[in-house]
Design an enzyme around this catalytic site. Structure first.
Site, PDB file in Angstrom:
ATOM      1  N   HIS A  49     -16.906   8.086 -42.427  1.00  0.00           N
ATOM      2  CA  HIS A  49     -15.551   7.542 -42.558  1.00  0.00           C
ATOM      3  C   HIS A  49     -14.782   8.128 -43.736  1.00  0.00           C
ATOM      4  CE1 HIS A  49     -15.699   4.833 -39.201  1.00  0.00           C
ATOM      5  NE2 HIS A  49     -16.808   4.280 -39.628  1.00  0.00           N
ATOM      6  N   ARG A  74     -24.320   9.991 -45.617  1.00  0.00           N
ATOM      7  CA  ARG A  74     -24.140   9.449 -44.276  1.00  0.00           C
ATOM      8  C   ARG A  74     -23.450  10.498 -43.417  1.00  0.00           C
ATOM      9  NH1 ARG A  74     -21.294   3.929 -42.106  1.00  0.00           N
ATOM     10  NH2 ARG A  74     -19.384   4.724 -43.087  1.00  0.00           N
ATOM     11  N   ASP A  88     -30.377  21.371 -45.281  1.00  0.00           N
ATOM     12  CA  ASP A  88     -30.410  22.695 -45.930  1.00  0.00           C
ATOM     13  C   ASP A  88     -29.565  22.726 -47.203  1.00  0.00           C
ATOM     14  OD1 ASP A  88     -30.720  25.054 -43.106  1.00  0.00           O
ATOM     15  OD2 ASP A  88     -32.182  23.766 -44.137  1.00  0.00           O
ATOM     16  N   GLU A 153     -25.935  -1.297 -35.704  1.00  0.00           N
ATOM     17  CA  GLU A 153     -24.581  -1.878 -35.857  1.00  0.00           C
ATOM     18  C   GLU A 153     -23.915  -2.132 -34.502  1.00  0.00           C
ATOM     19  OE1 GLU A 153     -22.372   0.839 -38.266  1.00  0.00           O
ATOM     20  OE2 GLU A 153     -23.165   2.599 -37.280  1.00  0.00           O
ATOM     21  N   ASP A 179     -19.037  -2.629 -37.732  1.00  0.00           N
ATOM     22  CA  ASP A 179     -19.248  -2.226 -36.339  1.00  0.00           C
ATOM     23  C   ASP A 179     -20.035  -3.277 -35.582  1.00  0.00           C
ATOM     24  OD1 ASP A 179     -19.372   1.185 -37.327  1.00  0.00           O
ATOM     25  OD2 ASP A 179     -17.881   0.256 -36.026  1.00  0.00           O
TER      26      ASP A 179
HETATM   27  O1  LIG Z   1     -20.220  -0.936 -39.827  1.00  0.00           O
HETATM   28  C1  LIG Z   1     -20.107  -0.960 -41.074  1.00  0.00           C
HETATM   29  O2  LIG Z   1     -19.713  -1.947 -41.755  1.00  0.00           O
HETATM   30  C2  LIG Z   1     -20.532   0.246 -41.809  1.00  0.00           C
HETATM   31  O3  LIG Z   1     -21.240   1.082 -41.251  1.00  0.00           O
HETATM   32  C3  LIG Z   1     -19.961   0.437 -43.189  1.00  0.00           C
HETATM   33  C4  LIG Z   1     -18.535   0.943 -43.064  1.00  0.00           C
HETATM   34  O4  LIG Z   1     -18.490   2.030 -42.149  1.00  0.00           O
HETATM   35  C5  LIG Z   1     -18.041   1.492 -44.399  1.00  0.00           C
HETATM   36  O5  LIG Z   1     -16.950   2.299 -44.127  1.00  0.00           O
HETATM   37  C6  LIG Z   1     -17.597   0.435 -45.361  1.00  0.00           C
HETATM   38  O6  LIG Z   1     -16.308   0.015 -45.035  1.00  0.00           O
END
Ligand SMILES: O=C(O)C(=O)C[C@H](O)[C@@H](O)CO
Length: 270
Positions: A49, A74, A88, A153, A179
């Site tokens: 993100h 991530r 790598d 998630e 999520d």
């Molecule tokens: O689903 C979630 O919550 C995450 O995986 C964390 C968020 O993606 C992260 O951007 C925090 O806002």
């Protein structure tokens, strides 16, 4: 010859030592280093993100390398080619989003291993990870120092979370509240009772496997609750949300009439 880089974060999780982390999504080496100097146990460099790409993550890994905090990268997806590239450049702890099945987890493990155990392409002569083949035994020992974290998630991921955690080569399961809330029908409301109950259940399920569970919570009380119930790696804030809150709060002190942007972390229920 260079020393073999040890993964202290992986060892801490295996030993059951809790790790408090910070989320970094500003996507530049300067602020990554500012965050690293705060000495959280781990620092999440977000290429899902955050507006990050491989060269930017490389610059952030280099910027934080001399600090005690452990960089967790991530990825945007669990594509094997991406995993190869990020390993790598020297990422040793990867977090992969939206993992839902045992097969997903098994394929991710294979992507982090060289043949015959896996499918990771061999490019150590060109790789920062091996210090360009200056680390002796890198090919045979790299897997020992790679920590693989997967994100559960979604409803389907919840159903398979314990089996995913049990997969050999998975070191930890991170629960993504946003999520997960969306998947359960509560978009934007991670504080919904059904979401909180689901999180509590999956934390308990993961604990039974002996693997580490992780989460993020930008609300102090919530973060302390997760740490109190044994979640092992907890991100307690992010560079972006801290910056937004501090800037908006300061502006409101001197220019009070403008509407303060809603406190999104509260709205999102972190
Ligand atoms: O689903 C979630 O919550 C995450 O995986 C964390 C968020 O993606 C992260 O951007 C925090 O806002």
């Amino acid at each position: 010859m260079s020393q073999f880089p040890k993964n202290s974060f992986k060892k801490a999780l295996a030993a059951g030592r809790q790790q408090v982390g910070l989320w970094a999504a500003l996507a530049n080496p300067y602020t990554a280093e500012i965050c690293a100097a705060a000495n959280f146990d781990w620092l999440l460099l977000d290429a899902e993100h955050g507006p990050n790409d491989l060269p930017l993550i490389l610059s952030q890994l280099q910027a934080v390398a001399s600090y005690g905090t452990h960089a967790v990268v991530r990825l945007p997806t669990g594509e094997a080619d991406l995993i190869k590239q990020y390993l790598d450049i020297g990422a040793t702890t990867l977090m992969i989003p939206m993992v839902e099945t045992i097969v997903d987890a098994e394929n991710l493990v294979k992507a982090t291993r060289y043949p015959p155990l896996g499918i990771r392409g061999v490019g150590s002569a060109l790789a920062r990870a091996s210090r360009w083949n200056r680390v002796s035994g890198y090919l045979s020992r790299s897997a020992d120092e790679i920590c693989l974290l997967v994100q559960v998630e979604s409803r389907r991921g919840l159903e398979n979370a314990q089996a995913i955690a049990r997969v050999d080569g998975i070191d930890g399961v991170f629960i993504g509240p946003s999520d997960l809330a969306a998947s359960l029908g509560h978009l934007g409301n991670t504080g919904h009772a059904e979401v909180e109950h689901a999180i509590d259940l999956v934390v308990s399920a993961i604990a039974k496997t002996g693997k580490a569970s992780g989460i993020l919570a930008f609300d102090e009380a919530r973060a302390r609750r997760y740490l109190g119930c044994g979640v092992q790696f907890v991100a307690v804030g992010s560079d972006v949300s801290l910056l937004v809150r501090a800037i908006d709060g300061l502006r409101a002190k001197f220019i009070p009439n403008l509407p303060l942007s809603a406190d999104r972390s509260a709205e999102a229920g972190y």
